[in-house]
Design a protein around this motif. Structure first.
Motif, PDB file in Angstrom:
ATOM      1  N   ALA A 156      -2.855  -0.807   0.578  1.00 43.26           N
ATOM      2  CA  ALA A 156      -1.807   0.066   1.119  1.00 43.26           C
ATOM      3  C   ALA A 156      -2.272   1.517   1.178  1.00 43.26           C
ATOM      4  O   ALA A 156      -2.078   2.206   2.187  1.00 43.26           O
ATOM      5  CB  ALA A 156      -0.542  -0.051   0.260  1.00 43.26           C
TER       6      ALA A 156
ATOM      7  N   GLY B  33       0.862   0.048   6.265  1.00 49.53           N
ATOM      8  CA  GLY B  33       0.682   0.579   4.920  1.00 49.53           C
ATOM      9  C   GLY B  33       1.936   0.464   4.084  1.00 49.53           C
ATOM     10  O   GLY B  33       1.883   0.114   2.897  1.00 49.53           O
TER      11      GLY B  33
ATOM     12  N   LEU C 294       2.436  -3.180   3.006  1.00 48.65           N
ATOM     13  CA  LEU C 294       1.551  -3.513   1.892  1.00 48.65           C
ATOM     14  C   LEU C 294       2.049  -2.884   0.589  1.00 48.65           C
ATOM     15  O   LEU C 294       1.963  -3.490  -0.480  1.00 48.65           O
ATOM     16  CB  LEU C 294       0.130  -3.039   2.196  1.00 48.65           C
ATOM     17  CG  LEU C 294      -0.627  -3.840   3.256  1.00 48.65           C
ATOM     18  CD1 LEU C 294      -1.895  -3.107   3.682  1.00 48.65           C
ATOM     19  CD2 LEU C 294      -0.976  -5.236   2.733  1.00 48.65           C
ATOM     20  N   TRP C 295       2.571  -1.665   0.694  1.00 47.84           N
ATOM     21  CA  TRP C 295       3.138  -1.005  -0.491  1.00 47.84           C
ATOM     22  C   TRP C 295       4.305  -1.823  -1.046  1.00 47.84           C
ATOM     23  O   TRP C 295       4.413  -2.040  -2.254  1.00 47.84           O
ATOM     24  CB  TRP C 295       3.589   0.407  -0.119  1.00 47.84           C
ATOM     25  CG  TRP C 295       3.968   1.261  -1.296  1.00 47.84           C
ATOM     26  CD1 TRP C 295       5.121   1.202  -2.022  1.00 47.84           C
ATOM     27  CD2 TRP C 295       3.184   2.317  -1.885  1.00 47.84           C
ATOM     28  NE1 TRP C 295       5.117   2.144  -3.024  1.00 47.84           N
ATOM     29  CE2 TRP C 295       3.937   2.848  -2.958  1.00 47.84           C
ATOM     30  CE3 TRP C 295       1.944   2.876  -1.591  1.00 47.84           C
ATOM     31  CZ2 TRP C 295       3.491   3.900  -3.749  1.00 47.84           C
ATOM     32  CZ3 TRP C 295       1.491   3.922  -2.382  1.00 47.84           C
ATOM     33  CH2 TRP C 295       2.249   4.427  -3.446  1.00 47.84           C
TER      34      TRP C 295
END
Length: 410
Positions: A304, A320, A323-324
């Motif tokens: 991320a 991103g 993914l975080w």
């Protein structure tokens, strides 16, 4: 204990979520409602501070860090008090009540000082409720469903965390970016949350023969928490340095050209992924090595950070943020489960309190560092620093994997 489901065996075994005690479900919906309220405000607060009141990113980082550190420090004393009393619900309800009654301050605040004060008191409420609530979940949940129980509560909490920003987006559009109106609507679910914990959550009876704790924070009691517990805390502390406040995800989106009214979509995307992954990750941890799942979560955080640092355009920001959210789902409920596994039952409140104190101070440092890097270097420096801390955590986790293998405490 009351409300504990009895697991079935063989072909007739129920899905884990159907075996989870009703008290855990109720606490999950309490968290959901309070998070709707809080995230409606917090999704807009960084942008409100920067664009309307003219504060800097560093100021945002300091405010966020102090707010969360305040909650963490308070958790130590509320957790210890719950062990001393042998009661959890009273303190949890007090914390939710304080948070509810401070919500009207946000729309009424005439200056940055008032907003800081409101955020501070709101987080005191979070601090009072956090450790007793988590200890109560551990008390209610059977050992073989502990990961699923913490995962479920985290998922429901996170559903509220994406409904809140979604409502903020809709209300910002309907009111032509009227921040105060959105803040007023956020008051409603906060009081619904308070009503639910008061009337729908029943605390189990204290088990007979469980040791009474006279001074939970005495060094001798802290030593009783054991080496495994303190290893979990150490790993979580370094990890927390890698995951600074989500306020910087919002600022990253704004710096990439996302319109002001749509900035909260960042938290919607993140929390949808978080909510969808937290329960499956928790349930999976009841059947396999929890440390391996934690390592997967750290890998997702590294990915991320790299995407948010280097990927171009809004598509890169969206990836991103997803993914975080996945890394949060694979780590946050699991860390709570590891604390519950490793701590003695009579010291669970203290264990969660100390865990939150140490990681809260780390979050303060992380948010301040992130703000400094953002102002001096830019977004790329902030997210690369986060990736470096995540790699450091992963490197420290692998050599002690055997020591942190799941302890199925009663």
């Amino acid at each position: 204990m009351p409300n504990e489901a009895k697991p079935e065996t063989g072909a007739g075994r129920k899905a884990p979520w159907r075996e989870i005690p009703s008290g855990v479900w109720a606490l999950g919906f309490v968290s959901l409602l309070m998070d709707i309220s809080s995230e409606m405000i917090h999704a807009l607060l960084p942008v409100y501070l920067v664009t309307v009141l003219g504060t800097s990113a560093l100021t945002v980082g300091i405010i966020e860090g102090i707010a969360e550190a305040t909650a963490s420090i308070t958790k130590v004393f509320s957790g210890a008090l719950s062990d001393w009393l042998g009661k959890r619900k009273l303190l949890a309800a007090l914390g939710y009540g304080l948070a509810a009654f401070t919500k009207p301050v946000f729309p009424l605040a005439p200056s940055v000082g008032w907003l800081i004060g409101a955020r501070f008191v709101d987080r005191v409420g979070k601090g009072i409720r956090g450790a007793p609530r988590d200890a109560l979940i551990a008390d209610i949940s059977p050992a073989n469903l502990r990961g699923a129980s913490f995962g479920l509560r985290q998922s429901l909490d996170t559903v509220g965390a994406f409904i809140g920003p979604f409502l903020a987006i809709a209300l910002m559009w309907l009111t032509a970016d009227h921040f105060t109106a959105v803040f007023w609507v956020a008051v409603i679910p906060a009081f619904l949350s308070l009503a639910l914990i008061l009337f729908a959550v029943r605390e189990p009876e204290r088990p007979e023969g469980l040791r009474r704790v006279r001074v939970p924070l005495h060094p001798s009691e802290l030593a009783r928490l054991g080496a495994t517990y303190w290893w979990v805390v150490a790993i979580a502390t370094v990890f927390t340095l890698a995951r600074f406040s989500e306020a910087f995800l919002i600022l990253r989106a704004q710096s990439s050209g996302v319109p002001m009214a749509l900035v909260p979509i960042v938290l919607v995307i993140m929390n949808v992924v978080y909510a969808l992954s937290a329960y499956p990750a928790g349930a999976l941890s009841d059947r396999m090595d929890r440390i391996a799942i934690l390592a997967i979560g750290l890998g997702l955080l590294v990915a991320a950070d790299l995407v948010l640092a280097f990927a171009p355009g809004l598509g890169g920001i969206a990836l991103g943020v997803m993914l975080w959210g996945a890394h949060m789902g694979f780590t946050q409920g699991l860390l709570s489960t590891l604390i519950a596994d490793s701590a003695p039952p009579e010291l669970r409140g203290t264990a969660f309190g100390m865990f939150n104190l140490v990681t809260g101070l780390a979050l303060l440092a992380a948010s301040v560092i992130a703000g400094i890097l953002w102002d001096k270097v830019g977004p790329q420096g902030t997210f690369l620093a986060g990736a470096a801390f995540a790699v450091l955590t992963l490197a420290g986790l692998l050599p002690i994997r055997g020591r942190l293998r799941t302890q199925k405490s009663p």
